[in-house]
Design an enzyme around this catalytic site. Sequence first.
Site, PDB file in Angstrom:
ATOM      1  N   ASP A 204      -5.384   6.215   3.532  1.00 41.18           N
ATOM      2  CA  ASP A 204      -5.663   4.819   3.883  1.00 41.18           C
ATOM      3  C   ASP A 204      -6.651   4.730   5.043  1.00 41.18           C
ATOM      4  OD1 ASP A 204      -5.440   2.102   3.627  1.00 41.18           O
ATOM      5  OD2 ASP A 204      -3.470   1.946   4.573  1.00 41.18           O
TER       6      ASP A 204
ATOM      7  N   GLY B 152     -11.741   1.387   4.413  1.00 44.23           N
ATOM      8  CA  GLY B 152     -12.417   0.119   4.680  1.00 44.23           C
ATOM      9  C   GLY B 152     -12.664  -0.063   6.174  1.00 44.23           C
TER      10      GLY B 152
ATOM     11  N   HIS C 160     -15.188   4.468   1.221  1.00 47.21           N
ATOM     12  CA  HIS C 160     -14.580   5.183   0.085  1.00 47.21           C
ATOM     13  C   HIS C 160     -15.383   6.447  -0.225  1.00 47.21           C
ATOM     14  CE1 HIS C 160     -11.842   1.967  -0.373  1.00 47.21           C
ATOM     15  NE2 HIS C 160     -12.705   1.102  -0.872  1.00 47.21           N
TER      16      HIS C 160
ATOM     17  N   GLU D 123      -1.723  -2.239  -7.427  1.00 46.86           N
ATOM     18  CA  GLU D 123      -2.043  -3.500  -6.738  1.00 46.86           C
ATOM     19  C   GLU D 123      -3.514  -3.556  -6.303  1.00 46.86           C
ATOM     20  OE1 GLU D 123       0.903  -1.736  -5.874  1.00 46.86           O
ATOM     21  OE2 GLU D 123       1.913  -3.081  -7.268  1.00 46.86           O
TER      22      GLU D 123
ATOM     23  N   LEU E  73      -3.555  25.751  -6.427  1.00 49.05           N
ATOM     24  CA  LEU E  73      -3.052  24.426  -6.035  1.00 49.05           C
ATOM     25  C   LEU E  73      -3.085  23.437  -7.200  1.00 49.05           C
ATOM     26  CD1 LEU E  73      -2.589  22.493  -3.306  1.00 49.05           C
ATOM     27  CD2 LEU E  73      -4.887  21.773  -3.918  1.00 49.05           C
TER      28      LEU E  73
ATOM     29  N   LEU F  71       5.172   2.251   2.502  1.00 46.36           N
ATOM     30  CA  LEU F  71       4.968   3.097   1.322  1.00 46.36           C
ATOM     31  C   LEU F  71       4.002   2.482   0.307  1.00 46.36           C
ATOM     32  CD1 LEU F  71       8.526   4.583   0.704  1.00 46.36           C
ATOM     33  CD2 LEU F  71       6.532   5.687   1.729  1.00 46.36           C
ATOM     34  N   SER F  72       3.812   1.172   0.363  1.00 45.00           N
ATOM     35  CA  SER F  72       2.886   0.517  -0.576  1.00 45.00           C
ATOM     36  C   SER F  72       3.098   0.991  -2.018  1.00 45.00           C
ATOM     37  CB  SER F  72       1.433   0.731  -0.138  1.00 45.00           C
ATOM     38  OG  SER F  72       1.224   0.273   1.176  1.00 45.00           O
TER      39      SER F  72
HETATM   40  C1  IPE Z   1      -2.237   2.066  -0.513  1.00 52.41           C
HETATM   41  O1  IPE Z   1      -3.159   1.544   0.378  1.00 52.41           O
HETATM   42  C2  IPE Z   1      -2.914   2.536  -1.752  1.00 52.41           C
HETATM   43  C3  IPE Z   1      -3.795   3.691  -1.621  1.00 52.41           C
HETATM   44  C4  IPE Z   1      -3.995   4.388  -0.551  1.00 52.41           C
HETATM   45  C5  IPE Z   1      -4.463   4.077  -2.823  1.00 52.41           C
HETATM   46  P1  IPE Z   1      -3.450  -0.018   0.472  1.00 52.41           P
HETATM   47  O2  IPE Z   1      -4.485  -0.184   1.502  1.00 52.41           O
HETATM   48  O3  IPE Z   1      -3.730  -0.567  -0.882  1.00 52.41           O
HETATM   49  O4  IPE Z   1      -2.037  -0.576   0.946  1.00 52.41           O
HETATM   50  P2  IPE Z   1      -1.648  -1.934   1.671  1.00 52.41           P
HETATM   51  O5  IPE Z   1      -2.214  -3.053   0.863  1.00 52.41           O
HETATM   52  O6  IPE Z   1      -2.231  -1.891   3.035  1.00 52.41           O
HETATM   53  O7  IPE Z   1      -0.146  -1.935   1.698  1.00 52.41           O
HETATM   54  C1  IPE Z   2      -7.703   3.386   1.165  1.00 52.80           C
HETATM   55  O1  IPE Z   2      -8.515   2.729   2.059  1.00 52.80           O
HETATM   56  C2  IPE Z   2      -8.324   3.555  -0.183  1.00 52.80           C
HETATM   57  C3  IPE Z   2      -7.760   2.699  -1.232  1.00 52.80           C
HETATM   58  C4  IPE Z   2      -6.736   1.922  -1.113  1.00 52.80           C
HETATM   59  C5  IPE Z   2      -8.405   2.751  -2.520  1.00 52.80           C
HETATM   60  P1  IPE Z   2      -8.559   1.149   2.142  1.00 52.80           P
HETATM   61  O2  IPE Z   2      -9.647   0.653   1.245  1.00 52.80           O
HETATM   62  O3  IPE Z   2      -7.228   0.562   1.875  1.00 52.80           O
HETATM   63  O4  IPE Z   2      -8.966   0.944   3.656  1.00 52.80           O
HETATM   64  P2  IPE Z   2      -8.461  -0.182   4.639  1.00 52.80           P
HETATM   65  O5  IPE Z   2      -6.963  -0.128   4.639  1.00 52.80           O
HETATM   66  O6  IPE Z   2      -8.963  -1.491   4.128  1.00 52.80           O
HETATM   67  O7  IPE Z   2      -9.040   0.191   5.952  1.00 52.80           O
HETATM   68 MG    MG Z   3      -5.666   0.089   3.073  1.00 49.08          MG
END
Ligand code: IPE
Ligand code: IPE
Ligand code: MG
Length: 264
Positions: free
Chosen positions: A38, A41, A55, A85, A149, A213-214
């Site tokens: 995570d 962004g 990404h 989601e 792995l 945990l999302s």
């Molecule tokens: C969880 O991250 C999904 C992945 C890392 C692929 P999100 O960024 O989507 O989760 P929330 O929305 O913050 O819970």
């Molecule tokens: C995790 O990074 C990647 C995915 C969920 C695909 P994010 O895109 O959620 O990054 P943030 O949480 O917005 O910083």
């Molecule tokens: Mg995120």
Amino acid sequence: MLKKLIRKNDKAISIYLNERVENAQKEQLPDHIAIIMDGNGRWAKKRALPRVAGHHEGMQTVRKITRFANEVGIKTLTLYAFSTENWKRPKIEVEFLMRLPEEFLNSYLPELMEQNIQVRMMGNIELLPEHTKKAVTKAMEQTAENNGLILNFALNYGSRDEIVQAVKKIALDIQEGNMEINDITENNINSYLMTKDLSEPDLLIRTSGEVRLSNFMLWQLAYTEFWFTDTLWPDFDQECLIEAIETFQKRNRRYGGIKEEETN
Ligand code: IPE
Ligand code: IPE
Ligand code: MG
């Protein structure tokens, strides 16, 4: 191992890090590490770049961490790459994310072969775009015989979706007379999940400071050790992983019981 880790083109892996790796290898390593990658962004936003740049950078971290985990001796690495989601995101971001597995696998498949890594995928594959499905299927087929792995991508994965699919299959098997209600056990439920051929994660890592945990592996994480870091996924490196492993090795896993020395 020492020689293998010190690569000319990878100065970030220092002698100091190698020592930590060698020490960690003397103790019980986590067999299976699962990572909620995570913060891509936010990494981009900090640099005034579009989210997709985060990404893309995150993909380089996947490469680096996969190679390192394999060298350390981790057996399975599950990476949460796209949740059920994440379709809620802007179309342009979703499209970019759906191109990433292709880009990653096209660029690194020879490297994954060389490192004896086996690629797998869990998630609702049917709903992925054709080009994404094709790239992942090709990589899974090509690496199927590798026994290093296991690199398991969670792509369009949601734990609740996984459980719903499992419950439907169990209901169907009962309806068709293949099994009885009393055959439903924890082991039996395991065998209906997308992780049926994998061990349960020993260590869960989530980056970027979020502590949730999302919808990730809700069943499988019942006794997993959790490790959270504020580091954003594109900044996550070998040292972060070894730190997580060292912390794991200091934990006392009781599984609801008590240690022998605590019985008095
Ligand atoms: C969880 O991250 C999904 C992945 C890392 C692929 P999100 O960024 O989507 O989760 P929330 O929305 O913050 O819970
Ligand atoms: C995790 O990074 C990647 C995915 C969920 C695909 P994010 O895109 O959620 O990054 P943030 O949480 O917005 O910083
Ligand atoms: Mg995120």
